[in-house]
Design an enzyme around this catalytic site. Structure first.
Site, PDB file in Angstrom:
ATOM      1  CE  LYS A 212      42.516  46.248  41.857  1.00  0.00           C
ATOM      2  NZ  LYS A 212      43.901  45.841  41.662  1.00  0.00           N
TER       3      LYS A 212
ATOM      4  NE  ARG B 228      46.958  51.022  38.277  1.00  0.00           N
ATOM      5  CZ  ARG B 228      45.671  50.837  38.011  1.00  0.00           C
ATOM      6  NH1 ARG B 228      44.836  50.442  38.946  1.00  0.00           N
ATOM      7  NH2 ARG B 228      45.210  51.056  36.798  1.00  0.00           N
TER       8      ARG B 228
HETATM    9  N1  HH2 Z   1      44.778  46.957  39.036  1.00  0.00           N
HETATM   10  C1  HH2 Z   1      44.072  47.289  37.925  1.00  0.00           C
HETATM   11  C2  HH2 Z   1      44.722  47.713  36.767  1.00  0.00           C
HETATM   12  N2  HH2 Z   1      46.070  47.833  36.733  1.00  0.00           N
HETATM   13  N3  HH2 Z   1      48.179  47.654  37.802  1.00  0.00           N
HETATM   14  C3  HH2 Z   1      48.904  47.332  38.886  1.00  0.00           C
HETATM   15  N4  HH2 Z   1      50.245  47.443  38.868  1.00  0.00           N
HETATM   16  N5  HH2 Z   1      48.315  46.887  40.043  1.00  0.00           N
HETATM   17  C4  HH2 Z   1      46.969  46.745  40.143  1.00  0.00           C
HETATM   18  O1  HH2 Z   1      46.488  46.288  41.215  1.00  0.00           O
HETATM   19  C5  HH2 Z   1      46.147  47.073  39.007  1.00  0.00           C
HETATM   20  C6  HH2 Z   1      46.800  47.538  37.827  1.00  0.00           C
HETATM   21  C7  HH2 Z   1      42.575  47.199  37.942  1.00  0.00           C
HETATM   22  O2  HH2 Z   1      42.001  48.389  38.338  1.00  0.00           O
HETATM   23  P1  HH2 Z   1      41.444  49.557  37.363  1.00  0.00           P
HETATM   24  O3  HH2 Z   1      42.514  50.139  36.501  1.00  0.00           O
HETATM   25  O4  HH2 Z   1      40.739  50.539  38.218  1.00  0.00           O
HETATM   26  O5  HH2 Z   1      40.340  48.845  36.485  1.00  0.00           O
HETATM   27  P2  HH2 Z   1      40.289  48.287  34.981  1.00  0.00           P
HETATM   28  O6  HH2 Z   1      41.268  47.167  34.814  1.00  0.00           O
HETATM   29  O7  HH2 Z   1      38.859  47.814  34.838  1.00  0.00           O
HETATM   30  O8  HH2 Z   1      40.624  49.432  34.053  1.00  0.00           O
END
Ligand code: HH2
Length: 284
Positions: free
Chosen positions: A228, A263
């Site tokens: 992040k 995660r």
């Molecule tokens: N961060 C993202 C998405 N889902 N869920 C939880 N519980 N906690 C988090 O910190 C979290 C999450 C964002 O990351 P990512 O899935 O890599 O990206 P995107 O939202 O662009 O798919």
């Protein structure tokens, strides 16, 4: 008795760090968008993560990245449900969660065998979510965020006065109370401060440091720091996929402060680092 997370069909033990592998079945996620959008590519990535030691695979069909194209309910369900079903069929011991704010998508994924719902709005954006999770007896990740999917990963709502931790804990408590009020069992709930969601880098660092205060809500804590922006700012690394070591540092620090679920995109690194840090912590 050791702590555990209650899911539809089992209890997942939390007596060691739990690694949650990210599977974004999206064309546009911030660090891996488009890489696993086809079902074949998604399953190959799931297989890699299972072999690298993931306990949970978190399947998401909509990106929260600012500027990502909004997805209809049908399209999101069409992306995630077949992948959930295929993972459950091939690796029955692995837990599958669905990363969505939409109750209809969660219902499709639960119907395909998902055992938990990871809702980045903690049930805030769809009044049907918590009752659905309660009815299905699924695990529920209650993450803190503000705003809509389109703006929650920006700074539009990142105003917390001089007490970001107290404010986030209070807002999370309200979401947890709503979940409990809808009939979700306390043992099914995991809380997450929502690193980077309506949070500037200093907010994210403060919340990680405040993991013990999050634990005072009475639920296991999940954190999602992987690749992040706050890590990019602390390390001067603009490329998300160049942030592995910063991610490891944040995860280990949070583990030592009491977080139990992590995660991540890079499962092998997280498994190794967290298992070793955990062994040392147990020996302390
Ligand atoms: N961060 C993202 C998405 N889902 N869920 C939880 N519980 N906690 C988090 O910190 C979290 C999450 C964002 O990351 P990512 O899935 O890599 O990206 P995107 O939202 O662009 O798919």
């Amino acid at each position: 008795m050791s702590p555990a997370w209650r899911l539809t069909d089992r209890e997942l033990s939390l007596d060691r760090p739990v690694v949650v592998g990210i599977l974004n079945v999206t064309p546009d996620s911030f660090s891996d968008g488009g890489r696993f959008a086809s079902p074949d590519a998604a399953l190959a990535q799931a297989e890699r993560m299972v072999h690298e030691g993931a306990d949970v695979i978190d399947v998401g069909g909509e990106s929260t990245r600012p500027g990502a194209v909004p997805v209809t309910t049908d399209e999101e369900a069409r992306r995630v449900a077949p992948v959930v079903e295929a993972i459950r069929a091939r690796w029955p011991r692995v837990v599958v969660s669905v990363d969505t704010v939409k109750a209809d998508v969660a219902a499709a994924a639960l119907g395909a065998g998902a055992q938990a719902v990871n809702d980045v709005s903690g049930g805030r954006l769809d009044a049907a979510m918590a009752p659905l999770v309660a009815r299905r007896g699924a695990g529920f990740v209650v993450m803190h965020s503000r705003g809509t999917v389109a703006d929650m990963a920006r700074y539009d709502h990142a105003e917390y006065g001089d007490d970001v931790v107290g404010t986030v804990v209070g807002e999370l408590r309200a979401r947890v109370d709503a979940a409990l009020g809808a009939g979700i069992a306390a043992a099914a709930i995991v809380v997450d401060p929502g690193i980077g969601f309506a949070k500037r880098p200093d907010h994210s660092v403060a919340l990680l440091g405040a993991t013990p205060r999050l634990l005072s809500l009475g639920f296991p804590v999940l954190i999602g720091v992987s690749r992040k922006r706050f890590i990019g700012e602390l390390t001067h690394e603009p490329r998300p996929d160049g942030r592995l070591h910063g991610t490891t540092g944040a995860n280990v620090a949070a583990l030592l402060l009491g977080a139990r679920l992590f995660r991540v995109h890079d499962v092998r690194a997280a498994r190794q680092a967290l298992d070793v840090a955990w062994a040392v912590r147990q020996a302390a």
